[in-house]
Design an enzyme around this catalytic site. Structure first.
Site, PDB file in Angstrom:
ATOM      1  N   ARG A 177      -7.210   7.019   4.110  1.00  0.00           N
ATOM      2  CA  ARG A 177      -6.174   6.870   3.079  1.00  0.00           C
ATOM      3  C   ARG A 177      -6.567   5.724   2.147  1.00  0.00           C
ATOM      4  O   ARG A 177      -6.797   4.602   2.589  1.00  0.00           O
ATOM      5  CB  ARG A 177      -4.806   6.604   3.708  1.00  0.00           C
ATOM      6  CG  ARG A 177      -3.680   6.541   2.681  1.00  0.00           C
ATOM      7  CD  ARG A 177      -2.302   6.469   3.328  1.00  0.00           C
ATOM      8  NE  ARG A 177      -1.261   6.348   2.341  1.00  0.00           N
ATOM      9  CZ  ARG A 177      -0.830   5.181   1.829  1.00  0.00           C
ATOM     10  NH1 ARG A 177      -1.364   4.048   2.226  1.00  0.00           N
ATOM     11  NH2 ARG A 177       0.122   5.158   0.917  1.00  0.00           N
TER      12      ARG A 177
ATOM     13  N   PHE B 240       1.265 -14.164   4.540  1.00  0.00           N
ATOM     14  CA  PHE B 240       1.253 -12.823   3.923  1.00  0.00           C
ATOM     15  C   PHE B 240       2.578 -12.478   3.222  1.00  0.00           C
ATOM     16  O   PHE B 240       2.576 -12.019   2.086  1.00  0.00           O
ATOM     17  CB  PHE B 240       0.892 -11.771   4.976  1.00  0.00           C
ATOM     18  CG  PHE B 240       0.584 -10.418   4.402  1.00  0.00           C
ATOM     19  CD1 PHE B 240      -0.547 -10.203   3.636  1.00  0.00           C
ATOM     20  CD2 PHE B 240       1.432  -9.331   4.645  1.00  0.00           C
ATOM     21  CE1 PHE B 240      -0.830  -8.943   3.118  1.00  0.00           C
ATOM     22  CE2 PHE B 240       1.151  -8.075   4.124  1.00  0.00           C
ATOM     23  CZ  PHE B 240       0.020  -7.876   3.358  1.00  0.00           C
TER      24      PHE B 240
ATOM     25  N   HIS C 217       0.827  -1.219   0.000  1.00  0.00           N
ATOM     26  CA  HIS C 217       0.000   0.000   0.000  1.00  0.00           C
ATOM     27  C   HIS C 217       0.860   1.269   0.000  1.00  0.00           C
ATOM     28  O   HIS C 217       0.508   2.268   0.621  1.00  0.00           O
ATOM     29  CB  HIS C 217      -0.946   0.033   1.212  1.00  0.00           C
ATOM     30  CG  HIS C 217      -1.935  -1.084   1.246  1.00  0.00           C
ATOM     31  ND1 HIS C 217      -3.206  -0.981   0.740  1.00  0.00           N
ATOM     32  CD2 HIS C 217      -1.847  -2.348   1.727  1.00  0.00           C
ATOM     33  CE1 HIS C 217      -3.860  -2.125   0.901  1.00  0.00           C
ATOM     34  NE2 HIS C 217      -3.053  -2.979   1.504  1.00  0.00           N
TER      35      HIS C 217
ATOM     36  N   ASN D  54     -10.161  -2.978   2.659  1.00  0.00           N
ATOM     37  CA  ASN D  54      -9.897  -2.945   1.220  1.00  0.00           C
ATOM     38  C   ASN D  54     -11.206  -2.711   0.470  1.00  0.00           C
ATOM     39  O   ASN D  54     -12.277  -2.704   1.076  1.00  0.00           O
ATOM     40  CB  ASN D  54      -9.305  -4.284   0.748  1.00  0.00           C
ATOM     41  CG  ASN D  54      -7.823  -4.422   1.118  1.00  0.00           C
ATOM     42  OD1 ASN D  54      -7.143  -3.441   1.417  1.00  0.00           O
ATOM     43  ND2 ASN D  54      -7.339  -5.645   1.101  1.00  0.00           N
TER      44      ASN D  54
HETATM   45 FE1  HDD Z   1      -2.336  -4.930   5.618  1.00  0.00          FE
HETATM   46  C1  HDD Z   1      -0.905  -1.870   5.286  1.00  0.00           C
HETATM   47  C2  HDD Z   1      -5.322  -3.661   4.473  1.00  0.00           C
HETATM   48  C3  HDD Z   1      -3.666  -8.088   5.628  1.00  0.00           C
HETATM   49  C4  HDD Z   1       0.495  -6.107   6.998  1.00  0.00           C
HETATM   50  N1  HDD Z   1      -2.982  -3.128   4.992  1.00  0.00           N
HETATM   51  C5  HDD Z   1      -2.234  -1.977   4.929  1.00  0.00           C
HETATM   52  C6  HDD Z   1      -3.044  -0.903   4.423  1.00  0.00           C
HETATM   53  C7  HDD Z   1      -4.288  -1.411   4.192  1.00  0.00           C
HETATM   54  C8  HDD Z   1      -4.243  -2.807   4.558  1.00  0.00           C
HETATM   55  C9  HDD Z   1      -5.484  -0.661   3.648  1.00  0.00           C
HETATM   56  C10 HDD Z   1      -2.565   0.520   4.174  1.00  0.00           C
HETATM   57  C11 HDD Z   1      -2.860   1.411   5.332  1.00  0.00           C
HETATM   58  C12 HDD Z   1      -2.414   2.813   5.010  1.00  0.00           C
HETATM   59  O1  HDD Z   1      -3.054   3.442   4.152  1.00  0.00           O
HETATM   60  O2  HDD Z   1      -1.433   3.252   5.588  1.00  0.00           O
HETATM   61  N2  HDD Z   1      -4.106  -5.732   5.072  1.00  0.00           N
HETATM   62  C13 HDD Z   1      -5.233  -5.028   4.735  1.00  0.00           C
HETATM   63  C14 HDD Z   1      -6.362  -5.937   4.686  1.00  0.00           C
HETATM   64  C15 HDD Z   1      -5.899  -7.175   4.995  1.00  0.00           C
HETATM   65  C16 HDD Z   1      -4.477  -7.053   5.250  1.00  0.00           C
HETATM   66  C17 HDD Z   1      -7.779  -5.522   4.361  1.00  0.00           C
HETATM   67  C18 HDD Z   1      -6.647  -8.469   5.102  1.00  0.00           C
HETATM   68  C19 HDD Z   1      -7.837  -8.601   5.567  1.00  0.00           C
HETATM   69  N3  HDD Z   1      -1.693  -6.757   6.175  1.00  0.00           N
HETATM   70  C20 HDD Z   1      -2.399  -7.948   6.137  1.00  0.00           C
HETATM   71  C21 HDD Z   1      -1.615  -8.994   6.742  1.00  0.00           C
HETATM   72  C22 HDD Z   1      -0.434  -8.439   7.141  1.00  0.00           C
HETATM   73  C23 HDD Z   1      -0.503  -7.039   6.778  1.00  0.00           C
HETATM   74  C24 HDD Z   1      -2.053 -10.433   6.901  1.00  0.00           C
HETATM   75  C25 HDD Z   1       0.742  -9.051   7.822  1.00  0.00           C
HETATM   76  C26 HDD Z   1       0.740 -10.119   8.566  1.00  0.00           C
HETATM   77  N4  HDD Z   1      -0.503  -4.135   6.000  1.00  0.00           N
HETATM   78  C27 HDD Z   1       0.493  -4.800   6.628  1.00  0.00           C
HETATM   79  C28 HDD Z   1       1.687  -3.927   6.937  1.00  0.00           C
HETATM   80  C29 HDD Z   1       1.237  -2.548   6.394  1.00  0.00           C
HETATM   81  C30 HDD Z   1      -0.139  -2.853   5.825  1.00  0.00           C
HETATM   82  C31 HDD Z   1       2.996  -4.465   6.452  1.00  0.00           C
HETATM   83  C32 HDD Z   1       2.173  -1.850   5.424  1.00  0.00           C
HETATM   84  C33 HDD Z   1       2.298  -0.438   5.866  1.00  0.00           C
HETATM   85  C34 HDD Z   1       1.636  -0.395   7.139  1.00  0.00           C
HETATM   86  O3  HDD Z   1       1.105  -1.616   7.432  1.00  0.00           O
HETATM   87  O4  HDD Z   1       1.580   0.561   7.871  1.00  0.00           O
HETATM   88  O5  HDD Z   1       1.897  -3.888   8.310  1.00  0.00           O
END
Ligand code: HDD
Length: 681
Positions: free
Chosen positions: A107, A156, A70, A143
């Site tokens: 966001r 993931f 993202h 999402n």
């Molecule tokens: Fe995630 C960012 C949505 C599963 C690890 N995720 C992130 C963002 C969104 C989502 C919208 C951006 C937020 C922003 O605008 O800053 N993610 C989801 C959804 C998931 C999902 C709807 C499943 C239902 N995510 C998921 C898993 C993991 C992560 C299973 C890790 C185990 N996601 C992250 C992250 C991020 C992230 C690496 C990247 C940047 C951040 O968090 O701040 O931690």
């Protein structure tokens, strides 16, 4: 506009640089920021030039790591109001009072692309909302699709490694159309449902204003009596759900990589608030095992026809950021940010997510104090014994930073009854420690088939084309066949059509495992409004002013907008010798940026006929199923389309123009949007 509480809080951090003399970061005045300090006019730069060193050092460190997923996103401020008191369901204070205004920051994002990648790629879109409630920050990190690719968070990193650019050559950018992603898919059948959504028009939203949002994971709502219900969150756009067609998305990616970002920014800047209703699906605990899917499995949705979505409030986005980096880039969302009354379920994806976000933010935002960055800090006073760390912003007073203490009379104290505090739902847990997937998570095909059954013809055509395109970009033929075999478990026609496009063998025993359909999954019957529509009006000298005036006043009255496009910027002369200002040319714009093209009658028609720009405007508008309006002499331009295309739906062409009825027909076609019945081959 009256400022909300978060806006007032951010005011304390805003700095205006409108006037005054330049200074260093130490506040020392600088009278020359163009020349470094040298030993002689042509001599070497001196080490003692702290003004030079400070400026360059800061510049050298201006970038922070982008989000691992993202990375590309756009944000806006706004507010949320609940429609009625929901205290029978939850003790969350912000859901208890319709008069309460809760500030929010949203966001929107793509997932796979880097920070500078185009907006209109085929991808899931992030839809993350931070509520600055009086009881602390609450985030719905969702999402624009209601399901996810995998069932357990431990997978993931594998999913993301497969979809990101391949590690040996860092290609392709912001695209799932490559070997590693599809190799992961064919080895991971649980991805099937989200892959169906990813191949659908939902993966190329026309605007962030016209996409749904989903919390995806199952949460709990808990009331003051300690009773809980399972819940799923939905965001429903008031403008309906609208997407691009693929050829359009690809062209826009090159012509305007900021397409969705610009649309969001410009609408808010022009005073058009962006509105979404918050919906909830609520499930009684005793109904947990009533369905043929596991409610803890995030590759499954809860069909709205079985568990209706209740609209509980409205979010309005009405303020752009002042500084992209300070706000949109530094905001940190986390599914673990909950307030009293909202709790987690045992969904294994959610459980893993609760760990990952805070962890990534510690490195992305440079240490454990990122919650103190203005956009992240909550409205209530932060009151605890955490101290120090990189970039601590507060001056925490006092001798004690531990609990229990006597030296500070036991303060800050553990929240007492009557003081807002979070208590985890006291679920009884009993089981063996085991690294295994529940058997109830094993059906990977019934819901993808239900999704397919729910699609209209044009959505199905989009899905088939998307599979053909994406797999067509994979060199590995074995992956093609395995994917086609997987699709054989979803639907025989789908498998057959995709196989045809790939030169693969249709599976022998293909079946569709269900007759179930969920009409709510189709975009076919979504809300349609002229308010989101924009028309390109192509003009040359000699156009018919009466027809032009009739269309433009009707568009304005309907809330639609238009651009005047011509060969050059500046005035274009009408048949009555008056002029109209042209704001776009065939070089600066293209059909992909509009919902329709209109050419009024008049002597200009003959000259427009020979222009390449006009030709490509008409052909692209036709191929993207959009409305074409030609009146009076301009109807001759229909000859630019191939024979057989002229009678297709959405072409409003009248040589002897009755202005009033023409305008009505054109507006109706424009409001319809795309005319998918049109044959474009
Ligand atoms: Fe995630 C960012 C949505 C599963 C690890 N995720 C992130 C963002 C969104 C989502 C919208 C951006 C937020 C922003 O605008 O800053 N993610 C989801 C959804 C998931 C999902 C709807 C499943 C239902 N995510 C998921 C898993 C993991 C992560 C299973 C890790 C185990 N996601 C992250 C992250 C991020 C992230 C690496 C990247 C940047 C951040 O968090 O701040 O931690």
């Amino acid at each position: 506009m009256k400022k909300n509480q978060k806006s007032l809080d951010l005011d304390t951090a805003r700095v205006s640089h409108g006037s005054g003399y330049l200074t260093t970061n130490q506040g020392v005045g600088v009278n020359n920021t163009d020349d470094s300090l040298k030993a002689g006019k042509r001599g070497p730069t001196l080490m003692e030039d702290f003004i030079f060193r400070e400026k360059i050092t800061h510049f050298d460190h201006e970038r922070i790591p982008e989000r691992i997923v993202h990375a590309r996103g756009s944000g806006a401020h706004g507010y949320f109001q609940v429609y009625e008191n929901l205290s029978h369901l939850t003790k969350a204070h912000f859901l208890s009072d319709p008069n309460l205004i809760t500030p929010v920051f949203v966001r929107f994002s793509t997932v796979a692309g880097f920070r500078g990648s185009p907006d209109t790629v085929r991808d899931v879109r992030g839809f993350a909302v931070k509520f600055y409630t009086q009881e602390g920050n609450y985030d719905i990190v969702g999402n624009n699709m209601p399901v996810f690719f995998i069932q357990d968070a431990i997978k993931f990193p594998d999913l993301i490694h497969s979809v990101k650019p391949e590690p040996n050559n860092e290609m392709p950018q912001a695209a799932s159309a490559h070997d590693t992603f599809w190799d992961f898919v064919v080895n991971t059948p649980e991805t099937m449902h989200n892959v169906m959504w990813l191949m659908s028009p939902r993966a190329v939203p026309k605007s962030y204003r016209t996409m749904e949002g989903f919390g995806i994971n199952t949460f709990r709502l808990v009331n003051t009596k300690g009773e809980f219900k399972f819940v799923k969150f939905h965001w429903k756009p008031l403008l309906g759900v609208h997407s691009l067609v693929w050829d359009e998305a690809e062209k826009i990616a090159g012509k305007d990589p900021d397409f969705n970002r610009r649309d969001l920014w410009e609408n808010i800047e022009n005073g058009n608030p962006v509105e979404f209703e918050l919906g909830i699906q609520v499930l009684n605990p005793e109904d947990e095992f009533k369905f043929d899917f596991d409610i803890l499995d995030c590759t499954k949705l809860w069909p709205e026809e079985l568990i209706p979505v209740q609209k509980i409030g409205k979010m309005t986005l009405n303020q752009n950021v002042n500084n992209f980096f300070a706000e949109t880039e530094q905001i940190a969302f986390c599914p673990a940010n909950v307030v009293p009354g909202i709790d987690f379920s045992n969904d294994p994806m959610l459980q893993g997510r609760l760990f990952s976000y805070l962890d990534t933010q510690i490195s992305r935002l440079g240490g454990p104090n990122f919650q103190q960055i203005p956009i992240n800090r909550p409205l209530p006073k932060v009151n605890n014994n955490q101290r120090d760390g990189m970039h601590r912003m507060t001056i925490d007073e006092g001798q004690t930073s531990y609990y229990p203490n006597s030296l500070n009379n036991g303060e800050p104290h553990a929240a007492r009854d009557g003081e807002s505090h979070f208590e985890h739902y006291q679920e009884k847990v009993d089981g063996h420690i085991i690294r295994e997937r529940s058997a109830s998570f094993r059906d990977h095909y019934t819901q993808p088939a239900m999704f397919w059954n729910s699609m209209s013809d044009w959505e199905r055509a989009h899905i088939i084309d998307a599979f053909r395109f994406q797999l067509g970009k994979c060199k590995n033929k074995n992956t093609h066949q395995r994917l086609v075999d997987m699709l054989g478990n979803v639907d025989p026609v789908l498998a057959q059509k995709v196989a045809e496009g790939l030169g693969a063998t249709p599976p022998a025993n293909a079946t569709n495992p269900t007759t179930a359909a969920s009409p709510a999954l189709s975009m076919e019957n979504t809300a349609k409004s002229p308010k989101t529509r924009k028309v390109a009006i192509l003009l040359g000298d000699g156009f018919d002013k009466v027809q032009f005036n009739a269309i433009t006043s009707a568009l304005t009255a309907a809330g639609a907008s238009f651009d005047v496009v011509s060969g050059k910027l500046g005035p274009v002369m009408a048949s009555d010798n008056s002029t109209v200002e042209c704001t776009q040319t065939y070089a600066t714009t293209a059909a992909v940026f509009y919902d329709a093209v209109y050419i009024p009658g008049g002597s200009h028609a003959e000259s427009l006929k020979g222009l390449v720009g006009v030709h490509s405007f008409l052909c692209d508008t036709f191929n993207h199923y959009k409305t074409i309006g030609l009146s009076g002499e301009a109807t001759a331009l229909l000859s630019l389309l191939r024979t057989g295309q002229k009678e297709e739906p959405g072409i409003i062409c009248e040589p002897a123009t009755n202005v009033a009825s023409y305008v009505g027909n054109f507006l109706e076609a424009l409001t319809t949007g795309r005319h998918f019945q049109r044959k474009i081959s």
